[in-house]
Design a protein around this motif. Sequence first.
Motif, PDB file in Angstrom:
ATOM      1  N   ARG A  85       0.857  -1.196   0.000  1.00 28.33           N
ATOM      2  CA  ARG A  85       0.000   0.000   0.000  1.00 28.33           C
ATOM      3  C   ARG A  85       0.889   1.240   0.000  1.00 28.33           C
ATOM      4  NH1 ARG A  85      -4.659   0.909   4.416  1.00 28.33           N
ATOM      5  NH2 ARG A  85      -5.697  -0.609   3.075  1.00 28.33           N
ATOM      6  N   ILE A  86       0.555   2.185  -0.888  1.00 20.35           N
ATOM      7  CA  ILE A  86       1.314   3.427  -1.027  1.00 20.35           C
ATOM      8  C   ILE A  86       0.384   4.604  -0.779  1.00 20.35           C
ATOM      9  CG2 ILE A  86       2.646   4.890  -2.595  1.00 20.35           C
ATOM     10  CD1 ILE A  86       3.532   2.396  -4.064  1.00 20.35           C
ATOM     11  N   LEU A  87       0.848   5.552   0.054  1.00 16.10           N
ATOM     12  CA  LEU A  87       0.112   6.802   0.300  1.00 16.10           C
ATOM     13  C   LEU A  87       0.717   7.918  -0.574  1.00 16.10           C
ATOM     14  CD1 LEU A  87      -0.318   6.933   4.197  1.00 16.10           C
ATOM     15  CD2 LEU A  87      -1.873   5.986   2.486  1.00 16.10           C
ATOM     16  N   LEU A  88      -0.198   8.700  -1.163  1.00 10.91           N
ATOM     17  CA  LEU A  88       0.237   9.840  -2.005  1.00 10.91           C
ATOM     18  C   LEU A  88      -0.260  11.137  -1.381  1.00 10.91           C
ATOM     19  CD1 LEU A  88      -0.405   8.657  -5.692  1.00 10.91           C
ATOM     20  CD2 LEU A  88       1.766   8.780  -4.476  1.00 10.91           C
ATOM     21  N   PHE A  89       0.718  12.040  -1.121  1.00  8.89           N
ATOM     22  CA  PHE A  89       0.369  13.381  -0.663  1.00  8.89           C
ATOM     23  C   PHE A  89       1.084  14.382  -1.583  1.00  8.89           C
ATOM     24  CE2 PHE A  89      -0.021  11.107   3.472  1.00  8.89           C
ATOM     25  CZ  PHE A  89      -1.399  11.265   3.605  1.00  8.89           C
ATOM     26  N   LEU A  90       0.388  14.828  -2.618  1.00  6.13           N
ATOM     27  CA  LEU A  90       0.960  15.780  -3.583  1.00  6.13           C
ATOM     28  C   LEU A  90       0.028  16.967  -3.732  1.00  6.13           C
ATOM     29  CD1 LEU A  90       2.123  13.278  -6.379  1.00  6.13           C
ATOM     30  CD2 LEU A  90       3.517  14.296  -4.580  1.00  6.13           C
ATOM     31  N   GLU A  91       0.633  18.172  -3.782  1.00  5.39           N
ATOM     32  CA  GLU A  91      -0.195  19.387  -3.860  1.00  5.39           C
ATOM     33  C   GLU A  91      -0.850  19.526  -5.236  1.00  5.39           C
ATOM     34  OE1 GLU A  91       0.288  24.230  -3.216  1.00  5.39           O
ATOM     35  OE2 GLU A  91       2.048  22.953  -3.538  1.00  5.39           O
ATOM     36  N   ASN A  92      -0.133  19.185  -6.294  1.00  7.89           N
ATOM     37  CA  ASN A  92      -0.644  19.347  -7.650  1.00  7.89           C
ATOM     38  C   ASN A  92      -1.570  18.191  -7.978  1.00  7.89           C
ATOM     39  OD1 ASN A  92      -0.497  18.909 -10.721  1.00  7.89           O
ATOM     40  ND2 ASN A  92       0.319  20.981 -10.449  1.00  7.89           N
ATOM     41  N   SER A  93      -2.826  18.499  -8.301  1.00  7.43           N
ATOM     42  CA  SER A  93      -3.816  17.461  -8.559  1.00  7.43           C
ATOM     43  C   SER A  93      -3.487  16.645  -9.788  1.00  7.43           C
ATOM     44  CB  SER A  93      -5.209  18.098  -8.701  1.00  7.43           C
ATOM     45  OG  SER A  93      -5.223  19.035  -9.770  1.00  7.43           O
ATOM     46  N   GLU A  94      -2.914  17.267 -10.823  1.00  7.16           N
ATOM     47  CA  GLU A  94      -2.569  16.530 -12.044  1.00  7.16           C
ATOM     48  C   GLU A  94      -1.444  15.555 -11.767  1.00  7.16           C
ATOM     49  OE1 GLU A  94      -2.830  15.270 -15.961  1.00  7.16           O
ATOM     50  OE2 GLU A  94      -4.206  16.408 -14.691  1.00  7.16           O
ATOM     51  N   ARG A 140      -3.406   4.916  -2.099  1.00  5.46           N
ATOM     52  CA  ARG A 140      -4.372   5.778  -1.409  1.00  5.46           C
ATOM     53  C   ARG A 140      -3.885   7.224  -1.555  1.00  5.46           C
ATOM     54  NH1 ARG A 140      -7.639   3.298   2.296  1.00  5.46           N
ATOM     55  NH2 ARG A 140      -8.671   5.323   2.214  1.00  5.46           N
ATOM     56  N   VAL A 141      -4.822   8.112  -1.923  1.00  7.04           N
ATOM     57  CA  VAL A 141      -4.473   9.504  -2.237  1.00  7.04           C
ATOM     58  C   VAL A 141      -5.116  10.413  -1.215  1.00  7.04           C
ATOM     59  CG1 VAL A 141      -4.562  11.362  -3.936  1.00  7.04           C
ATOM     60  CG2 VAL A 141      -4.300   8.977  -4.690  1.00  7.04           C
ATOM     61  N   GLY A 142      -4.295  11.291  -0.624  1.00 12.27           N
ATOM     62  CA  GLY A 142      -4.826  12.278   0.300  1.00 12.27           C
ATOM     63  C   GLY A 142      -5.450  13.426  -0.482  1.00 12.27           C
ATOM     64  N   ASN A 143      -6.683  13.802  -0.152  1.00 14.83           N
ATOM     65  CA  ASN A 143      -7.379  14.823  -0.929  1.00 14.83           C
ATOM     66  C   ASN A 143      -7.752  16.035  -0.082  1.00 14.83           C
ATOM     67  OD1 ASN A 143      -9.321  13.679   0.621  1.00 14.83           O
ATOM     68  ND2 ASN A 143     -10.489  12.803  -1.083  1.00 14.83           N
ATOM     69  N   SER A 144      -7.219  16.133   1.138  1.00 16.73           N
ATOM     70  CA  SER A 144      -7.497  17.317   1.971  1.00 16.73           C
ATOM     71  C   SER A 144      -6.513  18.412   1.652  1.00 16.73           C
ATOM     72  CB  SER A 144      -7.408  16.940   3.449  1.00 16.73           C
ATOM     73  OG  SER A 144      -8.377  15.982   3.779  1.00 16.73           O
ATOM     74  N   LEU A 145      -6.877  19.601   1.986  1.00 13.63           N
ATOM     75  CA  LEU A 145      -5.992  20.744   1.782  1.00 13.63           C
ATOM     76  C   LEU A 145      -4.909  20.727   2.856  1.00 13.63           C
ATOM     77  CD1 LEU A 145      -8.545  23.579   0.914  1.00 13.63           C
ATOM     78  CD2 LEU A 145      -7.038  22.361  -0.653  1.00 13.63           C
ATOM     79  N   LEU A 146      -3.711  20.427   2.445  1.00 12.44           N
ATOM     80  CA  LEU A 146      -2.638  20.294   3.422  1.00 12.44           C
ATOM     81  C   LEU A 146      -2.291  21.634   4.066  1.00 12.44           C
ATOM     82  CD1 LEU A 146      -0.355  17.877   1.392  1.00 12.44           C
ATOM     83  CD2 LEU A 146      -1.912  17.301   3.258  1.00 12.44           C
ATOM     84  N   GLN A 147      -2.534  22.725   3.305  1.00 13.12           N
ATOM     85  CA  GLN A 147      -2.159  24.019   3.834  1.00 13.12           C
ATOM     86  C   GLN A 147      -2.948  24.388   5.094  1.00 13.12           C
ATOM     87  OE1 GLN A 147      -2.859  23.303   0.803  1.00 13.12           O
ATOM     88  NE2 GLN A 147      -1.256  24.059  -0.635  1.00 13.12           N
ATOM     89  N   THR A 148      -4.083  23.804   5.257  1.00 14.20           N
ATOM     90  CA  THR A 148      -4.924  24.151   6.417  1.00 14.20           C
ATOM     91  C   THR A 148      -4.469  23.457   7.697  1.00 14.20           C
ATOM     92  OG1 THR A 148      -6.461  22.345   5.994  1.00 14.20           O
ATOM     93  CG2 THR A 148      -6.885  24.442   4.891  1.00 14.20           C
ATOM     94  N   LYS A 149      -3.497  22.513   7.554  1.00 15.87           N
ATOM     95  CA  LYS A 149      -3.010  21.717   8.692  1.00 15.87           C
ATOM     96  C   LYS A 149      -4.108  20.902   9.365  1.00 15.87           C
ATOM     97  CE  LYS A 149       0.922  24.714   9.786  1.00 15.87           C
ATOM     98  NZ  LYS A 149       1.661  25.442  10.834  1.00 15.87           N
ATOM     99  N   GLN A 150      -5.165  20.686   8.589  1.00 16.39           N
ATOM    100  CA  GLN A 150      -6.214  19.830   9.130  1.00 16.39           C
ATOM    101  C   GLN A 150      -5.775  18.366   9.039  1.00 16.39           C
ATOM    102  OE1 GLN A 150      -9.751  20.714   6.979  1.00 16.39           O
ATOM    103  NE2 GLN A 150     -10.021  22.759   7.884  1.00 16.39           N
ATOM    104  N   ALA A 151      -6.352  17.532   9.875  1.00 20.65           N
ATOM    105  CA  ALA A 151      -5.990  16.107   9.886  1.00 20.65           C
ATOM    106  C   ALA A 151      -6.378  15.467   8.572  1.00 20.65           C
ATOM    107  CB  ALA A 151      -6.691  15.393  11.037  1.00 20.65           C
ATOM    108  N   VAL A 152      -5.466  14.681   8.056  1.00 23.45           N
ATOM    109  CA  VAL A 152      -5.756  13.917   6.854  1.00 23.45           C
ATOM    110  C   VAL A 152      -6.342  12.575   7.285  1.00 23.45           C
ATOM    111  CG1 VAL A 152      -4.761  12.880   4.787  1.00 23.45           C
ATOM    112  CG2 VAL A 152      -3.893  15.062   5.640  1.00 23.45           C
TER     113      VAL A 152
END
Length: 521
Positions: A3-12, A28-40
């Motif tokens: 299993r691989i987690l992806l956290f990339l800012e650019n959607s493309e 698995r792709v993280g889709n939350s806004l990382l800039q907000t420092k909210q929990a993923v």
Amino acid sequence: MNRILLFLENSENRRLLEEFLSFRYEVRVGNSLLQTKQAVPMLDEPFDLCILDGVALNHLWEWARAKKEMEQPVFLPFLLVTPQSQVKLLTRQLWQSVDDLISKPIEKLELQARVEMLLRSRQLSLQLKASNQQLQDEIAQRDRAEAEREMAIAALQDNELRFRRLTESNVIGMIVADLKGNIVDANQAFLNMVGYTSEELQMGTIQWQAMTPPEYQALDLQGIEKLRSTGLLTPFEKEYIHKDGNRVPVEVGGALLDAVEQTAVCFVLDISDRKRAEAETQRALAREREINELKSRFVYMVSHEFRNPLNIISGFVRLLERQGNRLEPERQADFYQRIKSAIDRMTTLLDDVLLIGETETNRLSFQPAPLEVISFCQSLVEDLKIANDEVEIGFIYTVESLNANLDSALLRNILGNLLSNAIKYSSAGSPVQLYLSCEADVLTFKVQDTGIGIPPEAQTRLFDAFYRANNVDSRAGTGLGLAIVKQSVDLHGGTISIESEVNVGTTFIVTLPLSKHLHQN
């Protein structure tokens, strides 16, 4: 599948990378806004590789370091994807959170190689952990086995010490024997129990089979079969023959030591004291039953023997009350004589009962005093002749005079009861003889009659209180006389025996030791 987690800012970039990796891995792709420092949401999910860019790393470096520490010692890889121009901008703090770096633009082959290398390192790390855990488990298992072995050895040594102490303490008999009857070894307690020595044991002359009485052989065979089948010998009672020929009651139990050699270790407990206590208990129970039976006989005797005299007294008293003034003097005198006879009979019966009570409670005293025996016997015979003129009573003696220290009251009980019985159970005109002789320091009295005799089955119980033979018919009696005779003879230290045949006659023989109580002129 890894299993691989992806956290990339650019959607493309996320989409392209997800499509490329999804052919071989679970992505698995993280889709939350990382800039907000909210929990993923997926931060707590397990994974094998995390691919992130500089923006994500800037926000998640603390989580990345914590995650790597939690997985220690297993390797958890983090791959940073960043433009070449930004590599120099990464601080040392961020570099400590990643394991590898790939710069954009990304070559697919290079990316594939980097991912495979990191995942292979992860896999090797997991295998190493599993191997280490297995090794630790094996070490722990070996340590437990070693500890158990040491405990078993300690327990065995403790048991051996206890067994040796038990064997050497001589509290209980211990033997090692084969199933053929040979005793290989034994402690001193067992040897003392059966009367043999250590030397005889070493010579091999002691055999448990030879010491076992014939009636216990079958029981021993059952025990041997149980030893062979179960290895244990359930304790059972038997006897051994002591070297001196006496028997020793024992309790035996044990266990098989060697099935091939057919040897067993057995404990042997001397239960002589227990058997004596059991026998004493049985005697006490028998004595209690005897006392209860004695009480029953006493109640029956009192109700039977007292009723007739009381009826006589009551009847004649009523006659005297109603007709006393009209009766002739001779008739009145006859009534009074009958009343007196009934009273005398009851008085004699009460005296006998009191005498038996004194003997049963050991309160009957023996008080010897100087007595001229021949004169005493002559006077007793004359008194009986006056009261029984239908029977011929003789007295035959072999010495001219005989002085003795005797208890005259007890001697009267002896001779008076024996002569009275001889008269009672003889027919009119039959002779009754009293013989007196003195030989070899023994004074002997014989009372002989030619009456109804005593059945053989009754002779063993003849001296029991209230017992009467079954051939006495309706002749009056309480069954106390001979019991009183026996007690009086015993107090003199003498003996009494019977010679009797039914319908022929009976002879009672009383012997009193001359050395203790008598001296002859």
